[in-house]
Design a protein around this motif. Structure first.
Motif, mmCIF file in Angstrom:
data_model
loop_
_atom_site.group_PDB
_atom_site.id
_atom_site.type_symbol
_atom_site.label_atom_id
_atom_site.label_comp_id
_atom_site.label_asym_id
_atom_site.label_seq_id
_atom_site.Cartn_x
_atom_site.Cartn_y
_atom_site.Cartn_z
ATOM 1 N N UNK A 562 0.861 -1.179 0.000
ATOM 2 C CA UNK A 562 0.000 0.000 0.000
ATOM 3 C C UNK A 562 0.896 1.228 0.000
ATOM 4 N N UNK A 563 0.660 2.127 -0.934
ATOM 5 C CA UNK A 563 1.413 3.371 -1.026
ATOM 6 C C UNK A 563 0.445 4.530 -0.847
ATOM 7 N N UNK A 564 0.972 5.688 -0.473
ATOM 8 C CA UNK A 564 0.060 6.805 -0.274
ATOM 9 C C UNK A 564 0.767 8.127 -0.081
ATOM 10 N N UNK A 565 -0.041 9.178 -0.027
ATOM 11 C CA UNK A 565 0.448 10.538 0.205
ATOM 12 C C UNK A 565 0.227 10.883 1.672
ATOM 13 N N UNK A 566 1.336 10.917 2.440
ATOM 14 C CA UNK A 566 1.257 11.288 3.850
ATOM 15 C C UNK A 566 1.437 12.797 3.997
ATOM 16 N N UNK A 567 1.014 13.284 5.155
ATOM 17 C CA UNK A 567 1.058 14.729 5.382
ATOM 18 C C UNK A 567 2.490 15.238 5.440
ATOM 19 N N UNK A 568 3.370 14.502 6.104
ATOM 20 C CA UNK A 568 4.738 14.975 6.286
ATOM 21 C C UNK A 568 5.717 14.350 5.293
ATOM 22 N N UNK A 569 5.528 13.073 4.997
ATOM 23 C CA UNK A 569 6.505 12.375 4.173
ATOM 24 C C UNK A 569 6.210 12.450 2.683
ATOM 25 N N UNK A 570 5.038 12.935 2.316
ATOM 26 C CA UNK A 570 4.675 12.940 0.907
ATOM 27 C C UNK A 570 4.383 11.525 0.430
ATOM 28 N N UNK A 571 4.666 11.254 -0.829
ATOM 29 C CA UNK A 571 4.368 9.936 -1.385
ATOM 30 C C UNK A 571 5.390 8.920 -0.888
ATOM 31 N N UNK A 572 4.899 7.818 -0.357
ATOM 32 C CA UNK A 572 5.811 6.812 0.193
ATOM 33 C C UNK A 572 5.110 5.467 0.270
ATOM 34 N N UNK A 573 5.919 4.424 0.491
ATOM 35 C CA UNK A 573 5.372 3.093 0.722
ATOM 36 C C UNK A 573 4.906 3.025 2.173
ATOM 37 N N UNK A 574 3.648 2.676 2.380
ATOM 38 C CA UNK A 574 3.059 2.703 3.719
ATOM 39 C C UNK A 574 3.194 1.357 4.417
ATOM 40 N N UNK A 575 2.838 0.277 3.749
ATOM 41 C CA UNK A 575 2.861 -1.030 4.384
ATOM 42 C C UNK A 575 2.950 -2.103 3.306
ATOM 43 N N UNK A 576 3.749 -3.129 3.557
ATOM 44 C CA UNK A 576 3.882 -4.260 2.647
ATOM 45 C C UNK A 576 3.588 -5.544 3.394
ATOM 46 N N UNK A 577 2.875 -6.443 2.761
ATOM 47 C CA UNK A 577 2.555 -7.718 3.379
ATOM 48 C C UNK A 577 2.811 -8.828 2.376
ATOM 49 N N UNK A 578 3.436 -9.876 2.832
ATOM 50 C CA UNK A 578 3.679 -11.040 1.988
ATOM 51 C C UNK A 578 2.773 -12.167 2.433
ATOM 52 N N UNK A 579 2.082 -12.770 1.475
ATOM 53 C CA UNK A 579 1.234 -13.904 1.807
ATOM 54 C C UNK A 579 1.719 -15.108 1.019
ATOM 55 N N UNK A 580 1.419 -16.269 1.521
ATOM 56 C CA UNK A 580 1.836 -17.504 0.868
ATOM 57 C C UNK A 580 0.749 -18.543 1.026
#
Length: 660
Positions: A562-580
């Motif tokens: 999940x990526x997004x536009x944060x208030x302070x960091x701007x555009x960044x990777x928010x959270x990554x999850x690996x499933x199997x």
């Protein structure tokens, strides 16, 4: 003065975003922030299924045996024998030899002809129980299920001479003659021209008064007949007579046919076609390396494949001396629905044009001659890639340097054909291809999809992209390329979708049954657009609590980012999850009262067997925009993206200072 707050109310409100319509396919024309939810910014190694869901594309595996002693396959085709048996025919890149195989079994060499390994991509077409093979360099070759045979040229007549009858003397009237020889399939070029002068104009000769010219020439080995051409002006001879012996007496009894010129190309070995097609019960072909403006056609019936006018064949030049050169000919229809040979031409900048040729019949004396009538489709666009012209349903679809276009009737307009671009959504990606090598592109219509393979760099075709004719969208791209696509139906009636891959001496099967590319990972990637929290108010932020991704029948290891536009960091990777599919990390389960609950604890390894699997990612971030990325990098991976949902609450906040 009253102070205006950014938000009049400090109350939070629920927020939810859902992606459940992916039917737009790939769209690289627009920026991430401008994409609609049904489009994908990136769609690598995926294909659309069901009602427009993105799934891991079919994998590839070797089909059948490798051809011994060959570094790769130049091209291949299916041949159906008289008894209904089907076999594969392929040309090797090391020796230029041909080979045949049944059901992927061992290859057997086909004798009778060797092909130029440096020629164009071989073109295969079965007509009249023969599999024709042409490559623009070798004589037209045909396979009968046993051996290759080639059209063999014969020599033009020599020793041509003319003698006046006793009733004529030398004079101021010029009578120019040429003679040609014919074999079973074609006609030579004309002999050396002779000029027999006379004291009387030919139109008043009287054979009773011995006013004639006796013509003779040396018999040509392999000739079945000869044609005599006449004119009162040098170099303008037209057909006068057809004879079976090596002599002819011109006594003014035959009328010269102004529509049949003495040929300037030898068709006794057939032109060195780069491709052929069937249209109007005739074989049509182009040989642009030898004749850049010319389209050839054969006779019909027993003379199918005979290209001399004596057998009902002929040729016509399009835009002779102009910028448009012929590339491809296909059977199609006019705007009114009449069938016509349709010829695609190219120009240096890649625009080109399309012509259509009809054949008109005219009576001349006791015979009927066929005259080609070419017409250019107004405003049409041609192609640089003859191997990628695809007939799909009611249209011809083809690429050139500008994009991918469709030839068909224009909506709401009758009796008119037009060419319209189909590739607008992927135009930047398409034009990033190595367009100076676009001529080597391959195309094929299979399972309601048009597969195009092209080069991204200065080399062989190394990628594939798809036009989905059912959903009217694009899939860009697959990271595997092919020189040619084909289908083969084995003895059990199973149809295989095959490809000829650069550098491989084996055919490649493309199938959902494979979860790798020749044993290597299929690296997939889906990236959505960058969606604002509120499309009507770009300043809104939401505290995104969770993202739920629903996958169909997942296998292997899959990553969700999940990526997004944060208030302070701007555009960044928010959270990554690996499933199997072997470890249940986050799993939905149903309680005794039917409620759906999420548990985070790890369970014992377990393989998914249910049709859908839901995965939850905790976010806990304030975002102004959100983007989703689902990808895989390992072997034996499969999944279908069914649904993406994000939930949270709109939070009252001021725009970040970085916006000032």
């Amino acid at each position: 003065m009253r102070k205006i707050n950014f938000r009049q109310s400090n109350q939070e409100s629920p927020w939810k975003m859902e992606l459940d319509d992916f039917s737009g396919g790939s769209a690289t024309l627009l920026d991430d922030a401008l994409l609609g939810k049904k489009y994908a910014k990136e769609l690598i190694n995926m294909i659309q299924v069901q009602d427009g869901r993105n799934k891991v594309r079919p994998g590839t595996a070797f089909y059948g045996a490798a051809i011994p002693g060959e570094s790769e396959i130049l091209g291949a085709g299916e041949y159906i024998k008289n008894d209904g048996a089907r076999e594969l025919v392929a040309i090797g890149a090391t020796t230029g030899k041909g080979y045949s195989s049944i059901d992927g079994g061992a290859w057997s060499e086909i004798t009778g002809a060797i092909f130029d390994i440096n020629a164009k991509q071989p073109f295969f077409k079965q007509i009249n129980n023969y599999l024709f093979v042409c490559n623009g360099a070798d004589p037209l070759t045909r396979y009968n299920g046993s051996v290759f045979t080639r059209y063999t040229t014969i020599s033009a007549p020599t020793g041509f001479a003319g003698v006046r009858g006793a009733g004529l003397t030398a004079g101021s009237y010029h009578n120019y003659y040429k003679v040609t020889a014919l074999n079973d399939v074609g006609e030579t070029v004309g002999s050396s021209e002779i000029d027999v002068t006379s004291n009387k104009e030919r139109s008043v000769w009287n054979s009773v008064s011995n006013e004639y010219v006796s013509l003779s020439w040396t018999a040509v080995s392999g000739a079945t007949k000869y044609q005599v051409y006449y004119s009162e002006s040098a170099g303008e001879e037209t057909l006068l007579a057809n004879v079976e012996s090596n002599s002819y007496k011109d006594d003014n009894s035959n009328v010269s046919n102004p529509f049949v010129l003495c040929p300037d190309v030898d068709t006794t070995g057939a032109p060195k076609f780069s491709m052929i097609s069937m249209s109007g019960s005739r074989i049509w072909g182009v040989a642009p390396d030898e004749h850049p403006y010319r389209v050839f056609y054969s006779g019909t019936g027993q003379y199918l494949g005979y290209f001399a006018d004596a057998y009902g064949g002929g040729w016509v030049d399009l835009d002779k001396g102009g910028r448009e050169t012929v590339q491809f000919v296909e059977h199609y229809r006019t705007g009114k629905g009449d069938s016509a040979a349709t010829v695609f031409c190219k120009t240096p900048e890649g625009t080109g044009a399309i012509w259509q040729i009809s054949l008109e019949a005219y009576p001349i004396g006791d015979s009927t001659i066929i005259v080609p009538s070419p017409q250019k489709i107004v405003g049409s666009i041609g192609t640089d890639a003859p191997g990628a012209v695809v007939k799909a349903m009611d249209s011809l679809i083809f690429p050139n340097k500008k994009g991918v276009f469709n030839l068909g009737n224009k909506a709401q307009v009758t009796n008119v054909l037009s060419t319209d671009e189909l590739s607008g959504n992927i135009r930047p990606s398409y034009r990033s291809l190595f367009l100076s090598r676009i001529g080597q592109m391959a195309g094929y219509w299979y399972d309601a999809k048009i597969f195009f393979s092209a080069p991204e760099g200065d080399g062989e075709n190394d990628m594939t992209f798809i036009n989905d004719t059912e959903r009217k969208n694009w899939n860009w791209k697959w990271t595997i390329g092919f020189k040619q696509f084909l289908e083969y139906t084995d003895s059990d009636g199973n149809t295989k979708f095959l490809g000829v891959k650069p550098g491989e001496p084996q055919l490649i099967e493309i199938s959902d049954n494979f979860l790798s590319d020749l044993g290597k990972p299929i690296k997939t990637s889906y990236i959505s657009g960058l969606f604002p929290i509120d499309e009507k108010d770009q300043s809104e932020f939401a505290k995104v609590d969770e993202v739920i991704v629903v996958l169909g029948r997942p296998k292997g290891t899959i990553n969700i980012e999940v990526l997004g536009l944060e208030k302070k960091r701007g555009f960044s990777s928010i959270k990554t999850k690996q499933i199997t599919d072997t470890l249940q990390v986050n799993e939905f389960w149903t309680g005794d009262l039917g409620e759906i609950t999420l548990k985070d604890e790890e369970d014992a390894p377990k393989t998914y067997s249910q049709a859908t699997v839901k995965k939850r990612i905790k976010i806990g971030k304030e975002l102004n925009g959100i983007q989703f990325h689902i990808y895989s990098n390992s072997i034996n991976v499969d999944y279908t993206i069914l649904h993406i949902q994000a939930k949270g609450t709109i939070t009252p906040t001021r725009p970040p200072s970085s916006w000032n």
